[in-house]
Scaffold this active site. Structure first.
Site, PDB file in Angstrom:
ATOM      1  N   GLU A   1      50.295  19.392  11.101  1.00 40.33           N
ATOM      2  CA  GLU A   1      49.801  19.305   9.727  1.00 40.33           C
ATOM      3  C   GLU A   1      49.798  17.859   9.235  1.00 40.33           C
ATOM      4  O   GLU A   1      48.999  17.480   8.393  1.00 40.33           O
ATOM      5  CB  GLU A   1      50.667  20.182   8.798  1.00 40.33           C
TER       6      GLU A   1
ATOM      7  N   HIS B   1      58.279  29.000  34.710  1.00 44.45           N
ATOM      8  CA  HIS B   1      57.668  30.143  35.390  1.00 44.45           C
ATOM      9  C   HIS B   1      56.477  30.665  34.613  1.00 44.45           C
ATOM     10  O   HIS B   1      56.059  31.807  34.788  1.00 44.45           O
ATOM     11  CB  HIS B   1      58.726  31.241  35.581  1.00 44.45           C
TER      12      HIS B   1
ATOM     13  N   LYS C   1      42.825  28.698   1.808  1.00 44.51           N
ATOM     14  CA  LYS C   1      43.635  29.272   0.716  1.00 44.51           C
ATOM     15  C   LYS C   1      42.737  29.730  -0.421  1.00 44.51           C
ATOM     16  O   LYS C   1      42.884  30.831  -0.956  1.00 44.51           O
ATOM     17  CB  LYS C   1      44.600  28.209   0.168  1.00 44.51           C
TER      18      LYS C   1
HETATM   19  O1  PA5 Z   1      54.209  21.764   4.979  1.00 44.75           O
HETATM   20  C1  PA5 Z   1      53.554  22.205   4.075  1.00 44.75           C
HETATM   21  O2  PA5 Z   1      53.241  21.532   3.069  1.00 44.75           O
HETATM   22  C2  PA5 Z   1      53.080  23.647   4.109  1.00 44.75           C
HETATM   23  O3  PA5 Z   1      53.318  24.227   5.360  1.00 44.75           O
HETATM   24  C3  PA5 Z   1      53.828  24.461   3.055  1.00 44.75           C
HETATM   25  O4  PA5 Z   1      55.199  24.396   3.298  1.00 44.75           O
HETATM   26  C4  PA5 Z   1      53.357  25.923   3.066  1.00 44.75           C
HETATM   27  O5  PA5 Z   1      51.964  25.984   2.844  1.00 44.75           O
HETATM   28  C5  PA5 Z   1      54.075  26.718   1.984  1.00 44.75           C
HETATM   29  O6  PA5 Z   1      53.874  26.126   0.749  1.00 44.75           O
HETATM   30  P1  PA5 Z   1      54.782  26.461  -0.489  1.00 44.75           P
HETATM   31  O7  PA5 Z   1      56.153  25.974  -0.207  1.00 44.75           O
HETATM   32  O8  PA5 Z   1      54.143  25.741  -1.636  1.00 44.75           O
HETATM   33  O9  PA5 Z   1      54.757  27.945  -0.659  1.00 44.75           O
END
Ligand code: PA5
Length: 453
Positions: free
Chosen positions: A282, A311, A425
Site C-alpha cells: 500500500e 515444499h 470504496k
Molecule cells: O493502512 C491503511 O491506511 C489501510 O489499510 C487502513 O488501515 C484500512 O483501510 C482501514 O481503515 P480504517 O482504520 O480507517 O478503518
C-alpha cells in the site's frame, strides 16, 4: 541486536543476478539524502515509540479478568499489526490454553464481512464474557462499521443496555462517525494519532491495546522500537539495516526483480510477513511519483514460511523467472528446542539427526535455501533476530516501517497515501445506496451492463 547480512546479494558472490560495486556506491551516495529527508519530514509513526502507553495498559490490566474473549473488529492496517503482535508473542496455541494458563481472554479478529465467518465467530462467544474492540481510524470503513452494527445487535439482544460495557473503540481522537458513536453511547475510546496512517499504526493503541489484553509487555515493545530508532539515527547508511533493506529492494527492482519475498523461518513471524506485505504494497504501489508523473511503480510483496514453503514455493523461486529478491528472517533463539533421539542409527534418513537439535535443522534449511537461490544467481538478504520477544519484535517492526519510508523516497512516491483503494470504496458505497453516490452507481451499472445488486 537485529543484524542484516547481504553477502548472498552480491554479484561477486552469486554472479550477474547480484548487485555490483557500482550499485553499492550509488546506494551509499543516496543514503544520507534519503534518510535526512525522511527524518526531516518526521512521519507520525516515528513518534509512537516515545508515547506513554500507561492509560491503555491500565485499562487492559483492569479488564483482562472480566472477559473470556476479546474480538478485534478492524481491517487492513487496523487489524494486521495486532495479529502480527499476538501471533509472534503469545503461545502458538494461546486460544486453546486453559484460562488460568492464558491469564487473559482468548483473542479473535473479525477483519472481513463474510457472513459465514462472522456467524461462526458469534456462535462460539458468550456475550456476557466478550469484549469487542472496534478499530477504525477513519471511523467510516464499511467492513468495520457494518460488523459493529451486527455486534451491537448481538450484544443488545442478550444484555440490553449494558451492551455498552462490551465495546471499546480505537479511532481518531476527534473526527469520524465511530468517534461520534463512542461519544453518544459513552463507550471508552482510545485515539489513533491523526498523523499516523493505518498500516504504520501497530505501535499505537491499534496494536498495543489488543496486545496488552493478551498479556504482552507493551513497554518492552516500545523500548525495542525506541532503541532501534536511536540505532538508525546514529548509524551511517552502510550500518543502517532499514536503509540497506530499502536500497537493496530498490536496486533489485531496477534490475527487473519486481517481486520481493519475505520468508521468515519461524511460525511466530508468519503474520509479521503478512503485516509487511500490506505495509510495502500500500505504501509503494503507486501510479504517480512525487512530481505527479505517471510511473506505475511498486515491488510486489509475497510472503512464504520456512521451512514449510520449501515444499511449496521454492521450486518456483530457484528455477522459475528470476524476478524476485528474498528477505529471510531467522531467530537465533527459538525459545524452545528438541534434541533428536538416536533410535535408528543404521537408517540413512534418521541416523544423521541423532544428537542434533531441531533449531539447528531449521537454521540449516534456511541457509540451504539461501545457498540454492544464490547458486542459481538469485539474491537474498537475511535478518537475524536474537529472539522473538517484545523487545526485539518492537525493534523489527520499527525497522520495517523505516525501511518502507526510505523506500518511498528511493522510489520517489508518497508512501503514506492510498488513492488506489478509494474508487473501490466509493463504488461499494454507491452499490449499497449511500446517499451522494447515485451518479457513481449509474456509471457502474453502465459498465457492468445493468443492475448488479
Ligand atoms: O493502512 C491503511 O491506511 C489501510 O489499510 C487502513 O488501515 C484500512 O483501510 C482501514 O481503515 P480504517 O482504520 O480507517 O478503518
Amino acid at each position: 541486536m537485529v543484524h542484516l547480512e547481504h553477502r548472498l546479494a552480491r554479484a561477486d558472490v552469486i554472479g550477474e543476478g547480484g548487485f555490483t560495486y557500482e550499485d553499492w556506491e550509488l546506494l551509499l551516495r543516496r543514503g544520507d539524502e534519503v534518510r535526512a529527508k525522511v527524518r526531516k519530514m518526521g512521519p507520525g509513526f516515528c513518534r509512537l515509540p516515545y508515547d506513554d502507553p500507561s492509560d491503555m495498559v491500565r485499562f487492559a490490566r483492569e479488564r483482562r479478568g472480566m472477559y473470556s474473549d476479546l474480538v478485534v473488529v478492524g481491517i487492513g492496517g487496523s487489524a494486521l499489526g495486532a495479529i502480527a503482535l499476538i501471533s509472534a508473542l503469545s503461545h502458538p496455541y494461546y486460544n486453546i490454553l486453559p484460562e488460568e494458563k492464558r491469564g487473559g481472554p482468548r483473542v479473535f479478529f473479525s477483519d472481513n464481512v463474510d457472513p459465514w465467518q462472522l456467524r461462526g465467530l458469534l456462535d462460539v462467544l458468550e456475550p456476557r464474557r466478550t469484549l469487542f474492540n472496534v478499530v477504525t481510524k477513519s471511523g467510516g470503513t464499511a467492513e468495520t462499521v457494518a460488523t459493529f452494527l451486527v455486534v451491537r445487535r448481538f450484544l443488545e439482544d442478550a444484555l440490553g443496555g449494558s451492551w455498552r460495557e462490551h465495546v471499546v473503540v480505537t479511532t481518531d481522537p476527534e473526527r469520524g462517525d465511530m468517534r461520534e458513536v463512542a461519544g453518544r453511547e459513552g463507550l471508552p475510546a482510545f485515539p489513533v494519532p491523526p498523523d499516523v496512517g493505518g498500516r504504520f499504526s501497530v505501535l499505537s493503541p491499534v496494536g498495543l491495546l489488543p496486545a496488552a489484553f493478551a498479556g504482552i509487555d507493551v513497554g518492552e515493545l516500545l523500548a525495542g522500537a525506541r532503541d532501534m530508532d536511536l540505532r538508525l539515527k546514529n548509524s551511517s547508511p552502510e550500518e543502517d539495516p532499514a536503509y540497506i533493506g530499502a536500497a537493496l529492494n530498490w536496486i533489485f527492482y531496477g534490475k527487473g526483480k519486481r517481486m520481493t519475498v519475505m520468508m521468515p523461518y519461524s511460525r511466530a513471524l508468519k503474520e509479521l510477513a503478512e503485516w509487511f506485505r500490506q505495509l510495502w504494497a500500500e505504501s509503494l504501489g503507486k501510479k504517480l511519483d512525487l512530481e505527479g508523473k505517471v510511473v506505475q511503480v511498486g515491488p510486489t510483496p509475497l510472503r512464504a514460511l520456512g521451512a514449510t514453503d520449501q515444499h511449496s514455493q521454492v521450486q518456483l523461486y530457484v528455477e522459475g523467472p528470476p524476478d524476485k529478491f528474498f528477505t529471510f528472517i531467522v531467530p537465533e533463539d527459538y525459545g524452545a528446542d528438541f534434541v533428536f533421539p538416536e533410535y535408528y542409527p543404521d537408517l540413512d534418513a534418521m541416523g544423521y539427526l541423532a544428537g542434533r537439535r531441531m533449531s539447528e535443522l531449521i537454521k540449516a534449511e534456511q541457509i540451504a535455501t539461501a545457498y540454492a537461490l544464490a547458486e542459481a544467481g538469485r539474491p537474498s538478504m537475511t535478518i537475524k533476530l536474537p529472539k522473538v520477544d517484545p523487545y526485539h519484535l518492537g525493534g523489527l517492526l520499527y525497522m520495517f516501517e523505516m525501511q518502507t519510508a526510505y523506500a518511498g523516497e528511493l522510489f520517489g512516491v508518497n508512501a503514506y497515501d492510498q488513492p488506489g483503494v478509494e474508487l473501490g470504496k466509493r463504488a461499494t458505497y454507491a452499490l449499497m445506496g449511500r446517499s451522494g453516490y447515485e451518479g457513481l452507481r449509474g456509471e457502474i451499472e453502465k459498465f457492468l451492463g445493468g443492475i448488479v445488486i
